[in-house]
Design a protein around this motif. Structure first.
Motif, PDB file in Angstrom:
ATOM      1  N   THR A   1       0.832  -1.200   0.000  1.00 41.03           N
ATOM      2  CA  THR A   1       0.000   0.000   0.000  1.00 41.03           C
ATOM      3  C   THR A   1       0.869   1.254   0.000  1.00 41.03           C
ATOM      4  N   THR A   2       0.282   2.338  -0.465  1.00 44.44           N
ATOM      5  CA  THR A   2       0.911   3.653  -0.350  1.00 44.44           C
ATOM      6  C   THR A   2      -0.020   4.548   0.455  1.00 44.44           C
ATOM      7  N   GLY A   3       0.496   5.692   0.852  1.00 40.91           N
ATOM      8  CA  GLY A   3      -0.326   6.570   1.674  1.00 40.91           C
ATOM      9  C   GLY A   3      -0.435   6.044   3.092  1.00 40.91           C
ATOM     10  N   GLN A   4      -1.249   6.720   3.889  1.00 45.41           N
ATOM     11  CA  GLN A   4      -1.413   6.343   5.291  1.00 45.41           C
ATOM     12  C   GLN A   4      -2.872   6.429   5.705  1.00 45.41           C
ATOM     13  N   LEU A   5      -3.237   5.564   6.626  1.00 43.22           N
ATOM     14  CA  LEU A   5      -4.536   5.630   7.297  1.00 43.22           C
ATOM     15  C   LEU A   5      -4.248   5.781   8.788  1.00 43.22           C
ATOM     16  N   ARG A   6      -4.396   6.993   9.298  1.00 45.53           N
ATOM     17  CA  ARG A   6      -3.979   7.279  10.671  1.00 45.53           C
ATOM     18  C   ARG A   6      -5.165   7.336  11.616  1.00 45.53           C
ATOM     19  N   MET A   7      -5.165   6.435  12.604  1.00 40.85           N
ATOM     20  CA  MET A   7      -6.138   6.540  13.687  1.00 40.85           C
ATOM     21  C   MET A   7      -5.686   7.665  14.619  1.00 40.85           C
ATOM     22  N   THR A   8      -6.619   8.272  15.305  1.00 37.88           N
ATOM     23  CA  THR A   8      -6.312   9.449  16.122  1.00 37.88           C
ATOM     24  C   THR A   8      -6.768   9.236  17.559  1.00 37.88           C
ATOM     25  N   THR A   9      -6.117   9.930  18.476  1.00 42.17           N
ATOM     26  CA  THR A   9      -6.456   9.802  19.890  1.00 42.17           C
ATOM     27  C   THR A   9      -6.444  11.172  20.556  1.00 42.17           C
ATOM     28  N   ILE A  10      -6.956  11.194  21.771  1.00 40.59           N
ATOM     29  CA  ILE A  10      -6.767  12.343  22.653  1.00 40.59           C
ATOM     30  C   ILE A  10      -5.986  11.867  23.867  1.00 40.59           C
ATOM     31  N   GLU A  11      -5.286  12.793  24.514  1.00 36.50           N
ATOM     32  CA  GLU A  11      -4.608  12.522  25.772  1.00 36.50           C
ATOM     33  C   GLU A  11      -5.327  13.305  26.862  1.00 36.50           C
TER      34      GLU A  11
ATOM     35  N   ILE B   1      -7.577  -3.100   6.886  1.00 35.41           N
ATOM     36  CA  ILE B   1      -7.712  -4.489   6.438  1.00 35.41           C
ATOM     37  C   ILE B   1      -8.199  -4.527   4.994  1.00 35.41           C
ATOM     38  N   VAL B   2      -9.207  -3.714   4.692  1.00 31.35           N
ATOM     39  CA  VAL B   2      -9.746  -3.663   3.325  1.00 31.35           C
ATOM     40  C   VAL B   2      -8.660  -3.219   2.347  1.00 31.35           C
ATOM     41  N   ASP B   3      -7.885  -2.205   2.716  1.00 27.00           N
ATOM     42  CA  ASP B   3      -6.853  -1.692   1.814  1.00 27.00           C
ATOM     43  C   ASP B   3      -5.768  -2.738   1.574  1.00 27.00           C
ATOM     44  N   LYS B   4      -5.369  -3.457   2.616  1.00 26.10           N
ATOM     45  CA  LYS B   4      -4.319  -4.454   2.461  1.00 26.10           C
ATOM     46  C   LYS B   4      -4.784  -5.655   1.632  1.00 26.10           C
ATOM     47  N   LEU B   5      -6.070  -5.968   1.683  1.00 29.21           N
ATOM     48  CA  LEU B   5      -6.574  -7.134   0.957  1.00 29.21           C
ATOM     49  C   LEU B   5      -7.121  -6.791  -0.424  1.00 29.21           C
ATOM     50  N   ASN B   6      -7.715  -5.601  -0.548  1.00 25.30           N
ATOM     51  CA  ASN B   6      -8.444  -5.305  -1.786  1.00 25.30           C
ATOM     52  C   ASN B   6      -8.189  -3.926  -2.366  1.00 25.30           C
ATOM     53  N   GLY B   7      -7.608  -3.031  -1.622  1.00 29.69           N
ATOM     54  CA  GLY B   7      -7.403  -1.673  -2.102  1.00 29.69           C
ATOM     55  C   GLY B   7      -8.710  -1.030  -2.513  1.00 29.69           C
ATOM     56  N   ASP B   8      -8.688  -0.345  -3.651  1.00 34.85           N
ATOM     57  CA  ASP B   8      -9.914   0.296  -4.132  1.00 34.85           C
ATOM     58  C   ASP B   8     -10.744  -0.633  -5.013  1.00 34.85           C
ATOM     59  N   GLY B   9     -10.320  -1.898  -5.095  1.00 35.72           N
ATOM     60  CA  GLY B   9     -11.058  -2.875  -5.890  1.00 35.72           C
ATOM     61  C   GLY B   9     -10.605  -2.988  -7.322  1.00 35.72           C
ATOM     62  N   SER B  10      -9.734  -2.078  -7.763  1.00 33.90           N
ATOM     63  CA  SER B  10      -9.274  -2.126  -9.157  1.00 33.90           C
ATOM     64  C   SER B  10      -7.775  -1.866  -9.264  1.00 33.90           C
ATOM     65  N   GLY B  11      -7.048  -2.293  -8.248  1.00 28.64           N
ATOM     66  CA  GLY B  11      -5.587  -2.192  -8.283  1.00 28.64           C
ATOM     67  C   GLY B  11      -4.987  -0.997  -7.592  1.00 28.64           C
ATOM     68  N   GLY B  12      -5.802  -0.026  -7.210  1.00 31.17           N
ATOM     69  CA  GLY B  12      -5.290   1.167  -6.539  1.00 31.17           C
ATOM     70  C   GLY B  12      -5.457   1.102  -5.031  1.00 31.17           C
ATOM     71  N   ASP B  13      -4.953   2.131  -4.374  1.00 29.59           N
ATOM     72  CA  ASP B  13      -5.054   2.218  -2.911  1.00 29.59           C
ATOM     73  C   ASP B  13      -6.266   3.036  -2.499  1.00 29.59           C
ATOM     74  N   LEU B  14      -6.829   2.688  -1.345  1.00 32.60           N
ATOM     75  CA  LEU B  14      -7.926   3.499  -0.807  1.00 32.60           C
ATOM     76  C   LEU B  14      -7.474   4.929  -0.523  1.00 32.60           C
ATOM     77  N   THR B  15      -6.226   5.083  -0.143  1.00 33.57           N
ATOM     78  CA  THR B  15      -5.735   6.415   0.236  1.00 33.57           C
ATOM     79  C   THR B  15      -5.436   7.303  -0.953  1.00 33.57           C
ATOM     80  N   GLY B  16      -5.197   6.707  -2.126  1.00 33.26           N
ATOM     81  CA  GLY B  16      -4.737   7.495  -3.257  1.00 33.26           C
ATOM     82  C   GLY B  16      -3.403   8.146  -2.983  1.00 33.26           C
ATOM     83  N   GLY B  17      -2.611   7.551  -2.082  1.00 31.12           N
ATOM     84  CA  GLY B  17      -1.310   8.106  -1.723  1.00 31.12           C
ATOM     85  C   GLY B  17      -1.372   9.208  -0.685  1.00 31.12           C
ATOM     86  N   ARG B  18      -2.560   9.573  -0.239  1.00 30.62           N
ATOM     87  CA  ARG B  18      -2.716  10.653   0.746  1.00 30.62           C
ATOM     88  C   ARG B  18      -2.475  10.153   2.162  1.00 30.62           C
ATOM     89  N   ILE B  19      -2.337  11.109   3.070  1.00 30.04           N
ATOM     90  CA  ILE B  19      -2.391  10.809   4.498  1.00 30.04           C
ATOM     91  C   ILE B  19      -3.820  11.102   4.937  1.00 30.04           C
TER      92      ILE B  19
END
Length: 263
Positions: free
Chosen positions: A63-73, A165-183
């Motif tokens: 995969t390329t790009g990032q999927l960042r979960m966020t938190t508060i402290e 999980i979806v991105d690692k197994l299937n991406g966007d469904g047509s060979g690309g990444d869900l992120t499109g390289g974005r963060i």
């Protein structure tokens, strides 16, 4: 015998209880926690040296790009919070004052709360896995998913786990990444059927996301108003209600086709 007080004496007598109450309010601990933007973690990569998502029993993709979960402290449940702390939190743009019971379950000590949050995280991971595999039509008995995220508790990373999980197994469904390289960052609980639920601290999480380079933030639709009220410059909000709808929105964003929801 009764004696009459002079006016200054009467005012002093009346003012004494008020002064005592104010002093008590200033120095007494209050049932609040002060929160600030916390860490973010890319679920597609490693966190503290450990791969966040590990999948076996099915072919995974790079995969390329990032999927960042966020938190508060937030201040810990045994930290004393006084009136000056509350006032600073109310007027600070990078802090929020929240009822302690909305941050931590009531009635428990620190260790009990840690165990509770760990239990919530484990349940969130299980639900996220079931939601992702169900969305992809894969058998959970044949595909094994391990999720590891150190020092984070609670259920609010569920949506991002599923997307990872979806991105690692299937991406966007047509060979690309869900992120499109974005963060891309976001928050939201998830049920096994793919329903996204609301969480707390969204304005602080958007700040954490932008601080760590995100340009898109996935927010539970019910919390659009909160997110929009203090939205950092350069961060685009996408409201979501289901895993399927979130994937569709990201594919539309990546390919430039279809309508991308906005708050």
């Amino acid at each position: 015998m009764l004696s009459r007080l002079t006016r200054p004496q009467a005012l002093a007598v009346c003012a004494a209880p008020v002064v005592a109450l104010l002093a008590t309010a200033v120095f007494a601990p209050l049932p609040f926690s002060v929160a600030q933007p916390g860490l973010t973690a890319d679920v597609l990569g490693r966190n503290k040296g450990t791969q966040v998502i590990t999948i076996s029993g099915a072919k995974t993709r790079e995969t390329t790009g990032q999927l960042r979960m966020t938190t508060i402290e937030a201040t810990s449940p045994d930290t004393r919070v006084d009136l000056p702390d509350v006032i600073d939190g109310w007027f600070g743009t990078d802090q929020a004052v929240m009822p302690r019971d909305s941050v931590y379950p009531s009635g428990g000590d620190v260790k009990e709360i840690e165990r509770y949050n760990e239990k919530q995280m484990k349940k969130s991971q299980d639900e996220a896995t079931r939601a992702a595999l169900g969305y992809l039509g894969l058998d959970g008995k044949g595909v094994k998913v391990e999720l590891e995220l150190a020092d984070v508790g609670g259920p609010s990373a569920g949506l991002l786990f599923s997307l990872g999980i979806v991105d690692k197994l299937n991406g966007d469904g047509s060979g690309g990444d869900l992120t499109g390289g974005r963060i891309i960052a976001g928050t939201g609980t998830i049920d096994a059927d793919g329903t996204v639920g609301a969480v707390g601290g969204v304005p602080l999480k958007t700040q954490a996301a932008r601080r760590d380079g995100a340009t898109v933030f996935l927010v539970p639709e019910a919390e659009c108003g909160q997110a929009r009220a203090e939205l950092p410059e350069g961060l685009r909000l996408i409201p979501v209600t289901t895993l399927e709808g979130t994937v569709d929105a990201l594919v539309s964003l990546q390919k430039g086709t279809g309508k991308v929801p906005s708050c």
